[in-house]
Enzyme design. Structure first.
Site, mmCIF file in Angstrom:
data_model
loop_
_atom_site.group_PDB
_atom_site.id
_atom_site.type_symbol
_atom_site.label_atom_id
_atom_site.label_comp_id
_atom_site.label_asym_id
_atom_site.label_seq_id
_atom_site.Cartn_x
_atom_site.Cartn_y
_atom_site.Cartn_z
ATOM 1 N N GLU A 131 40.796 -15.312 86.300
ATOM 2 C CA GLU A 131 40.911 -16.676 86.842
ATOM 3 C C GLU A 131 42.153 -16.887 87.716
ATOM 4 O O GLU A 131 42.862 -17.873 87.574
ATOM 5 C CB GLU A 131 40.870 -17.698 85.696
ATOM 6 N N HIS A 208 29.620 -19.553 83.042
ATOM 7 C CA HIS A 208 29.518 -20.726 82.168
ATOM 8 C C HIS A 208 28.791 -21.765 83.018
ATOM 9 O O HIS A 208 29.393 -22.347 83.928
ATOM 10 C CB HIS A 208 30.910 -21.254 81.799
ATOM 11 N N GLU A 236 30.590 -13.937 80.607
ATOM 12 C CA GLU A 236 30.825 -15.018 79.633
ATOM 13 C C GLU A 236 29.663 -16.005 79.656
ATOM 14 O O GLU A 236 29.851 -17.231 79.610
ATOM 15 C CB GLU A 236 32.144 -15.744 79.943
HETATM 16 O O1 G3I Z 1 43.953 -19.766 66.271
HETATM 17 C C1 G3I Z 1 44.462 -21.090 66.391
HETATM 18 C C2 G3I Z 1 44.536 -21.751 65.049
HETATM 19 O O2 G3I Z 1 45.463 -21.055 64.254
HETATM 20 C C3 G3I Z 1 44.963 -23.199 65.248
HETATM 21 O O3 G3I Z 1 44.944 -23.855 64.013
HETATM 22 C C4 G3I Z 1 43.996 -23.915 66.190
HETATM 23 C C5 G3I Z 1 44.432 -25.352 66.478
HETATM 24 O O4 G3I Z 1 44.108 -25.725 67.778
HETATM 25 O O5 G3I Z 1 44.004 -23.214 67.405
HETATM 26 C C6 G3I Z 1 43.531 -21.886 67.283
HETATM 27 O O6 G3I Z 1 43.559 -21.268 68.529
HETATM 28 C C7 G3I Z 1 42.576 -21.690 69.435
HETATM 29 C C8 G3I Z 1 41.714 -20.500 69.787
HETATM 30 O O7 G3I Z 1 40.786 -20.869 70.774
HETATM 31 C C9 G3I Z 1 40.953 -19.935 68.596
HETATM 32 O O8 G3I Z 1 40.017 -20.863 68.135
HETATM 33 C C10 G3I Z 1 43.262 -22.229 70.663
HETATM 34 O O9 G3I Z 1 43.944 -23.425 70.336
HETATM 35 C C11 G3I Z 1 42.251 -22.481 71.756
HETATM 36 O O10 G3I Z 1 42.948 -22.793 72.952
HETATM 37 C C12 G3I Z 1 41.412 -21.243 71.984
HETATM 38 O O11 G3I Z 1 40.454 -21.570 72.951
HETATM 39 C C13 G3I Z 1 39.888 -20.473 73.637
HETATM 40 C C14 G3I Z 1 40.182 -20.591 75.137
HETATM 41 O O12 G3I Z 1 39.485 -19.587 75.845
HETATM 42 C C15 G3I Z 1 41.668 -20.434 75.432
HETATM 43 O O13 G3I Z 1 42.123 -19.143 75.120
HETATM 44 C C16 G3I Z 1 38.381 -20.495 73.374
HETATM 45 O O14 G3I Z 1 38.138 -20.206 71.996
HETATM 46 C C17 G3I Z 1 37.692 -19.464 74.253
HETATM 47 O O15 G3I Z 1 36.292 -19.612 74.142
HETATM 48 C C18 G3I Z 1 38.090 -19.680 75.696
HETATM 49 O O16 G3I Z 1 37.500 -18.647 76.459
HETATM 50 C C19 G3I Z 1 37.671 -18.718 77.870
HETATM 51 C C20 G3I Z 1 37.847 -17.301 78.383
HETATM 52 O O17 G3I Z 1 38.906 -16.659 77.694
HETATM 53 C C21 G3I Z 1 38.079 -17.283 79.886
HETATM 54 N N1 G3I Z 1 37.027 -18.008 80.582
HETATM 55 C C22 G3I Z 1 36.739 -19.359 80.088
HETATM 56 C C23 G3I Z 1 36.467 -19.342 78.587
HETATM 57 C C24 G3I Z 1 36.149 -20.745 78.069
HETATM 58 O O18 G3I Z 1 37.241 -21.593 78.225
#
Ligand code: G3I
Length: 324
Positions: A131, A208, A236
């Site tokens: 990205e 997506h 994805e």
């Molecule tokens: O693991 C922590 C947990 O300990 C905490 O309690 C909780 C509270 O918010 O957060 C948890 O982490 C989260 C993580 O997902 C695991 O669930 C993060 O806040 C959250 O930001 C994270 O979101 C991910 C996001 O990328 C950011 O990294 C999504 O699951 C994931 O599906 C999303 O994936 C992205 C791809 O990497 C790139 N392309 C877009 C795609 C969708 O946004």
């Protein structure tokens, strides 16, 4: 018999999902889908910078190793690494870094090479940079670009290639299907890299998408990626139904049918590109209850080929029928 069918058996290219390691560990049905249906697997979050490298001198391999071990012990599934350099999911020691650009370059290089070396021979391919472009086609002004200049992307590919010359290196992004400006910018970057001998081997198109996305846009995106000559990974995939964020919406047969048709179109179009370029298709998580989409929309949705209890949806059968 129907029970013997699986995506990995029925499709002429690799098919997988992005997995949540906690679910993989604790939810048997979830792990069974990953085992039975997929021959490629990606970590949804466990190989991101913040997850692997929370402090400058601390790496946390536990979840990523679990995934690699799961892949190796359940039929030698391919592992695709996501992602080395991105503007999101960075630890605060990186976002707050106050050193000069040479020191920051060293952070980027060290992270890439430590991670790629750690998984050499186990992780087949990497989303090296994720990205890096805006939908307008300009380079995103991420912390990497701000500190290291526009050509940081090329150097990431060189660093990864130095660490594992056999790794298949992808540039991954979203929007190929709706922004011609972004698609063109990515294509131009790939051409430039090829001309300069920068090691890039594939385009990751996230996909997506909303179910209302046109077939014409989908085929334009897939065929433009294939025209670069590089491998193509639909990296994805999810197809959402509630882009208007209707609260209290329920999943109907009509929605299931419409979604199945769109999944089928994506698969059929992908399957038509040259075999050597078909890196595979990865959905972004396994079942509807696991998807990031409802949280992001703030509304219910059902974007994946398996439902909340891991039953195959019409989209599942449409994926298989699309290659017949
Ligand atoms: O693991 C922590 C947990 O300990 C905490 O309690 C909780 C509270 O918010 O957060 C948890 O982490 C989260 C993580 O997902 C695991 O669930 C993060 O806040 C959250 O930001 C994270 O979101 C991910 C996001 O990328 C950011 O990294 C999504 O699951 C994931 O599906 C999303 O994936 C992205 C791809 O990497 C790139 N392309 C877009 C795609 C969708 O946004």
């Amino acid at each position: 018999p129907a029970s013997d069918t699986s995506l990995q058996k029925m499709l002429p290219f690799k098919f997988g999902g992005a997995v949540n390691i906690n679910l993989l560990r604790t939810n048997t049905k979830y792990a069974d889908v990953a085992k039975h249906e997929y021959n490629s697997i990606t970590a949804e979050n466990a190989m991101k910078f913040g997850a692997l490298h929370p402090q400058e001198n601390t790496y946390n391999w536990t979840d990523a190793d679990y995934l690699v071990n799961f892949a190796q012990t359940n039929g030698a599934k391919r592992v695709h690494g996501h992602t080395l350099i991105w503007h999101q999911s960075l630890p605060s020691w990186v976002t707050n870094y106050s050193g000069d650009s040479a020191a920051f370059e060293n952070i980027m290089k060290t992270h890439i090479q430590t991670v790629v070396t750690r998984f050499k021979g186990k992780v087949t391919s990497w989303d090296v940079v994720n990205e890096a472009f805006e939908d307008s086609g300009v380079l995103r002004n991420s912390i990497w670009r701000q500190k290291l200049g526009d050509d940081y992307i090329a150097r990431c590919f060189q660093y990864a290639n130095q660490a594992d010359p056999d790794a298949i290196l992808f540039y991954n992004d979203y929007g190929h299907e709706y922004s011609s400006a972004k698609r063109t910018a990515i294509t131009n970057m790939i051409t430039d890299f090829k001309n300069r001998g920068i090691p890039i081997h594939g385009t990751g198109m996230q996909f997506h998408m909303t179910v209302t996305q046109s077939d014409a846009n989908i085929s334009t995106a897939i065929n433009a990626a294939a025209a670069t000559g590089l491998k193509v990974h639909i990296a994805e995939l999810d197809i959402r139904l509630n882009n208007d964020k209707v609260q209290g919406l329920t999943f109907t047969t009509a929605m299931a049918t419409q979604q199945a048709a769109k999944y089928g179109y994506v698969v059929k179009t992908f399957n038509a590109i040259p075999a050597a370029q078909k890196y595979g298709i990865t959905t972004w998580n396994v079942g509807d209850a696991d998807s990031w989409v409802p949280g992001w929309l703030g509304a219910p949705d059902w974007p994946l080929p398996f439902d909340a209890v891991y039953k195959r949806k019409p989209a599942y059968y449409s994926i298989i029928n699309a290659v017949k």
